[in-house]
Write a protein that holds these residues in place. Sequence first.
Motif, short mmCIF file in Angstrom:
data_model
loop_
_atom_site.label_atom_id
_atom_site.label_comp_id
_atom_site.label_asym_id
_atom_site.label_seq_id
_atom_site.Cartn_x
_atom_site.Cartn_y
_atom_site.Cartn_z
N ASP A 1 -3.30 -39.48 0.62
CA ASP A 1 -3.15 -39.18 -0.80
C ASP A 1 -2.76 -37.72 -1.04
O ASP A 1 -2.06 -37.41 -2.01
CB ASP A 1 -4.44 -39.49 -1.55
CG ASP A 1 -4.78 -40.98 -1.53
OD1 ASP A 1 -3.86 -41.79 -1.27
OD2 ASP A 1 -5.96 -41.32 -1.73
N ALA A 2 -3.20 -36.83 -0.17
CA ALA A 2 -2.89 -35.41 -0.31
C ALA A 2 -1.60 -35.02 0.39
O ALA A 2 -1.26 -33.83 0.43
CB ALA A 2 -4.05 -34.56 0.23
N ASP A 3 -0.86 -36.02 0.96
CA ASP A 3 0.40 -35.78 1.68
C ASP A 3 0.19 -34.90 2.91
O ASP A 3 1.10 -34.20 3.35
CB ASP A 3 1.46 -35.15 0.77
CG ASP A 3 2.86 -35.30 1.36
OD1 ASP A 3 3.09 -36.24 2.15
OD2 ASP A 3 3.74 -34.46 1.05
N THR B 1 -9.41 -26.79 5.11
CA THR B 1 -8.10 -26.23 4.82
C THR B 1 -7.11 -26.81 5.82
O THR B 1 -7.14 -26.49 7.01
CB THR B 1 -8.12 -24.69 4.93
OG1 THR B 1 -9.07 -24.17 4.00
CG2 THR B 1 -6.75 -24.12 4.64
N LEU B 2 -6.21 -27.65 5.33
CA LEU B 2 -5.21 -28.30 6.17
C LEU B 2 -3.82 -27.91 5.70
O LEU B 2 -3.68 -27.06 4.81
CB LEU B 2 -5.39 -29.82 6.13
CG LEU B 2 -6.77 -30.35 6.52
CD1 LEU B 2 -6.82 -31.86 6.41
CD2 LEU B 2 -7.14 -29.92 7.94
N ARG B 3 -2.80 -28.50 6.30
CA ARG B 3 -1.42 -28.23 5.93
C ARG B 3 -0.73 -29.52 5.47
O ARG B 3 -1.16 -30.62 5.82
CB ARG B 3 -0.66 -27.59 7.10
CG ARG B 3 -1.13 -26.19 7.42
CD ARG B 3 -0.28 -25.57 8.52
NE ARG B 3 -0.61 -26.12 9.83
CZ ARG B 3 -1.56 -25.63 10.63
NH1 ARG B 3 -2.30 -24.61 10.24
NH2 ARG B 3 -1.78 -26.18 11.81
N LEU B 4 0.33 -29.36 4.74
CA LEU B 4 1.07 -30.51 4.25
C LEU B 4 1.97 -31.07 5.34
O LEU B 4 2.50 -30.33 6.19
CB LEU B 4 1.94 -30.10 3.04
CG LEU B 4 1.17 -29.69 1.77
CD1 LEU B 4 2.15 -29.12 0.75
CD2 LEU B 4 0.42 -30.88 1.19
N SER C 1 -11.58 -24.52 10.21
CA SER C 1 -10.82 -25.13 9.12
C SER C 1 -11.72 -25.55 7.96
O SER C 1 -11.22 -25.84 6.87
CB SER C 1 -10.07 -26.37 9.65
OG SER C 1 -9.17 -26.02 10.68
N ARG C 2 -12.97 -25.61 8.21
CA ARG C 2 -13.89 -26.07 7.17
C ARG C 2 -14.30 -24.90 6.27
O ARG C 2 -14.77 -23.87 6.75
CB ARG C 2 -15.11 -26.70 7.82
CG ARG C 2 -16.05 -27.38 6.83
CD ARG C 2 -17.24 -27.95 7.54
NE ARG C 2 -18.18 -28.59 6.62
CZ ARG C 2 -19.41 -28.91 6.92
NH1 ARG C 2 -19.89 -28.67 8.14
NH2 ARG C 2 -20.20 -29.48 6.02
N GLY D 1 2.52 -24.93 4.77
CA GLY D 1 1.75 -24.67 3.56
C GLY D 1 0.26 -24.80 3.79
O GLY D 1 -0.25 -24.72 4.92
N SER D 2 -0.48 -25.03 2.71
CA SER D 2 -1.94 -25.12 2.78
C SER D 2 -2.43 -26.04 1.67
O SER D 2 -1.89 -26.03 0.55
CB SER D 2 -2.58 -23.74 2.64
OG SER D 2 -3.98 -23.83 2.64
#
Length: 568
Positions: free
Chosen positions: A290-292, A319-322, A338-339, A269-270
């Motif tokens: 906190d954002a898992d 932009t990261l992934r879960l 990613s930024r 995901g994202s």
Amino acid sequence: MWTGPGTPTGGSYPPGSPVRPPRPTDRGGIRPGSGLIDRGNDRTGPLVEPDWWSSGSTDQPDHPHAGGRPDQHGFTRQHPSGPLPPMPMGIWDRLGQGGNGPDDDATVATPRLGGRSGDAAGEDLPGGSPASWEEQTGAFDVIGANVDEEAPRRRGLRRSRRAEPADDHPATVALPEQHPAAAHDEDFFPDEHEFLGEPAGPLTDDEIPVAPYDPRTDRARRRRRRRPFAMLLAFLVLGTIVAGIVLGGQKLLALLDPTSQDYTGSGTGSVDVRVNQGDTLSDIAQTLDDADVVASTGPFVSAAKDHPDATGIQPGVYTLRLQMSGESALDLLLDPASRQVSRVTLREGLTVVQVLARVAEDTGTPLEELQAAAANPAALGLPAYANGMLEGFLFPATYDFEPGDTAVDMLTAMVARAEQAFDGLGVPESDRLTWITKASIVQAEAAGAEDMAKVARVLENRLADGMPLQLDTTVNYANGKGGITTTAVDRANESPYNTYVHTGLPPGAISNPGEDALRAVLAPADGDWRFFVVVNPDNGDTRFAATKAEHDANVEIFRQWLRENPGE
């Protein structure tokens, strides 16, 4: 000894006799039904044992049967009530006595078992053919005659003890002198040295090589065949146990220390995560938790401490992934792609109007929002000595604006960057507005950094002499236009920024100067120049003059360039 058939009928048996006397009965020692005559009433009394009785042999001269002598009745048998005669002499008696009985033939040298032609104990018989050892044993049944001479010696047999020194007949077949059971116990079972793996000694005369079936050999062979499979199975079992211990330990550790939990892989995901200005690695880890993005803070902090670039993570939206591993999350934070940023680069010398247009274009922020923000300088952190004028305080640099940044946020960042540069150069706040104004003129008039210090000297010389600056750049700023030339109408503008009309400096900056222009004002070049003109805008050729005549000559060169470039 007794030489007749049947069983002795009475009397005592000589010592050493193999036959035991019958047990006494109620009728004179005769067992009913034995076939003997009952002479119970013949009471002869105790008999005195003759001397020949203890000899155990008929060779005794006084023996009743010695020489076949008859008794007084002409018989060669004693009275039934007399002492019983000895048993007839057999083979063992003759061997024991060593006499020459009927079967006492001369000893024949017989080859040792397994002997070969030509051995000391196995010479060929006359005639050229080796004699069979069965033929040379006479009437004896040789033990082990049915055993193959070539059969290997059984490994388990006990090593024979060394025999006593051989007698005069080494080739004579040695007969056992002990009970068969004792021989079985002593020679059949393996010696303790055999079990320890010591090699068996050479065969001796009293040892018979046999090769019977040994189930232990077959079992050992099966064990050897099973050994590789057993080892493989053992390794598999051991590997399973180790894997179970590792997995179980990880789960137990996760239960005992929740901060050590970690996801595996690069996630799915994202999700957008913001890193704020001044966040530490622990702060960033908590935001990711906190954002898992990560399972816990521990793995991310551990990975960041081992990476030298982790301390350089810039504020912004990433932009990261879960459900990523801590190390994977760190890799994405260090990846510029990613930024999520909107990068804006402001060059030196742009005016506020030009800056707002550039920011709107590069970030997609509506221009009206930027203009509204610029109209309220107090909300932007503008210092008091600026007198509410934003010009000169939007410092030229490269800015990264993130999603969600407002127009006020962007302009505030520029003002803060300008104050940072001003503080670094050490100019007192009371002098900063004049200093920034001069630097803005130098930035607009000089064609290059190498001419900035000379332009700064011209300003200082003209201001010192009270001469009007008469700079086209100030007139164009007053008229809101650009270019390198002005018209008479332009120069007639009464704006305080028109240096043709007003002497001294304008009330504020006409552009946003860079650090080079700021430094040039602080250290002008030495010279008596009062005039300068760019004679060739294409290459930035600038001519400086101390007199009006020199300056007019330089202006004519510039006009020639204008004639050659009518569109400028």
